[in-house]
Design an enzyme around this catalytic site. Structure first.
Site, PDB file in Angstrom:
ATOM      1  CB  SER A   1      45.559  72.685  43.428  1.00  0.00           C
ATOM      2  OG  SER A   1      45.354  74.030  43.095  1.00  0.00           O
TER       3      SER A   1
ATOM      4  CD  GLU B   1      50.623  79.360  61.587  1.00  0.00           C
ATOM      5  OE1 GLU B   1      50.304  78.558  60.682  1.00  0.00           O
ATOM      6  OE2 GLU B   1      51.702  79.962  61.600  1.00  0.00           O
TER       7      GLU B   1
HETATM    8  N1  THU Z   1      53.130  77.264  56.703  1.00  0.00           N
HETATM    9  C1  THU Z   1      52.318  77.193  57.804  1.00  0.00           C
HETATM   10  O1  THU Z   1      51.683  76.159  58.053  1.00  0.00           O
HETATM   11  N2  THU Z   1      52.237  78.282  58.603  1.00  0.00           N
HETATM   12  C2  THU Z   1      52.880  79.448  58.388  1.00  0.00           C
HETATM   13  O2  THU Z   1      52.614  80.415  59.086  1.00  0.00           O
HETATM   14  C3  THU Z   1      53.908  79.526  57.358  1.00  0.00           C
HETATM   15  C4  THU Z   1      53.892  78.439  56.351  1.00  0.00           C
HETATM   16  C5  THU Z   1      53.203  76.103  55.807  1.00  0.00           C
HETATM   17  C6  THU Z   1      52.560  76.329  54.479  1.00  0.00           C
HETATM   18  C7  THU Z   1      53.270  75.302  53.621  1.00  0.00           C
HETATM   19  O3  THU Z   1      52.599  74.060  53.772  1.00  0.00           O
HETATM   20  C8  THU Z   1      54.657  75.190  54.258  1.00  0.00           C
HETATM   21  O4  THU Z   1      54.549  75.779  55.533  1.00  0.00           O
HETATM   22  C9  THU Z   1      55.749  75.893  53.472  1.00  0.00           C
HETATM   23  O5  THU Z   1      55.398  77.199  53.196  1.00  0.00           O
END
Ligand code: THU
Length: 176
Positions: free
Chosen positions: A75, A83
């Site tokens: 989901s 972070e």
């Molecule tokens: N994502 C992060 O872990 N941190 C961010 O600040 C930007 C995006 C992850 C969320 C998702 O699992 C993947 O990167 C693609 O958006």
């Protein structure tokens, strides 16, 4: 620029010993491997560097590294960014060595890294808006956030305020 020179610049910027700068980068690369990202295939890792109050037997400062990664979900909206995983882990940790995690005055910086496996270096990544707001809750406005590209060959450091100007924070809710 050579990787070694990059590490030295990072250590200078963060006012940490060069070996701690090296270790921060290796821990950050390790954190990316913790990513669970079968949907986006975009692995993000995060490392919160903490300077403990205690020193080692030879008087050296003692640092802790809290690692986190993005954990996705079938989901999609239930996915958690690297972070926020890291911040929550630091604040809810109960082990002795991470007691100081809850006291953000000991936090040195937050570093993030990310990219797809087939990225050759790739672009330096940047925290999403929700993560910026979550970090803002716990750190001062001059707190450094270091952003790396996928293979940690490039980085950029910005303050919390640069990443989230004119932000809303806990101080706005205090009544005088
Ligand atoms: N994502 C992060 O872990 N941190 C961010 O600040 C930007 C995006 C992850 C969320 C998702 O699992 C993947 O990167 C693609 O958006």
């Amino acid at each position: 620029m050579q990787q070694g020179a990059q590490d030295e610049d990072l250590s200078k910027k963060l006012h940490i010993p060069i070996e701690i700068g090296h270790k921060l980068i290796s821990k950050l690369i390790e954190s990316k491997s913790l990513s669970y990202s079968p949907y986006s295939h975009f692995k993000v890792g995060c490392c919160l560097l903490i300077k403990n109050n205690e020193t080692t037997s030879d008087g050296e400062s003692f640092y802790s590294y809290v690692l986190g990664a993005n954990i996705e979900n079938a989901s999609y909206g239930a996915s958690i960014c690297a972070e926020r995983t890291t911040i929550v882990k630091a604040l809810t940790s109960t082990t002795t060595t991470t007691t100081t995690c809850k006291d953000a005055t000991n936090w040195v910086c937050i570093a993030i890294i990310g990219g797809c496996d087939n990225d050759d270096g790739g672009k330096i990544i940047s925290p999403c808006g929700i993560c910026r707001q979550v970090i803002r809750e716990f750190v001062p406005l001059d707190f450094p956030i270091v952003m790396f590209n996928a293979d940690a060959s490039q980085w950029e450091c910005k303050t919390m305020e640069q990443l989230l100007p004119d932000s809303f924070g806990p101080d706005h809710l205090t009544h005088s």
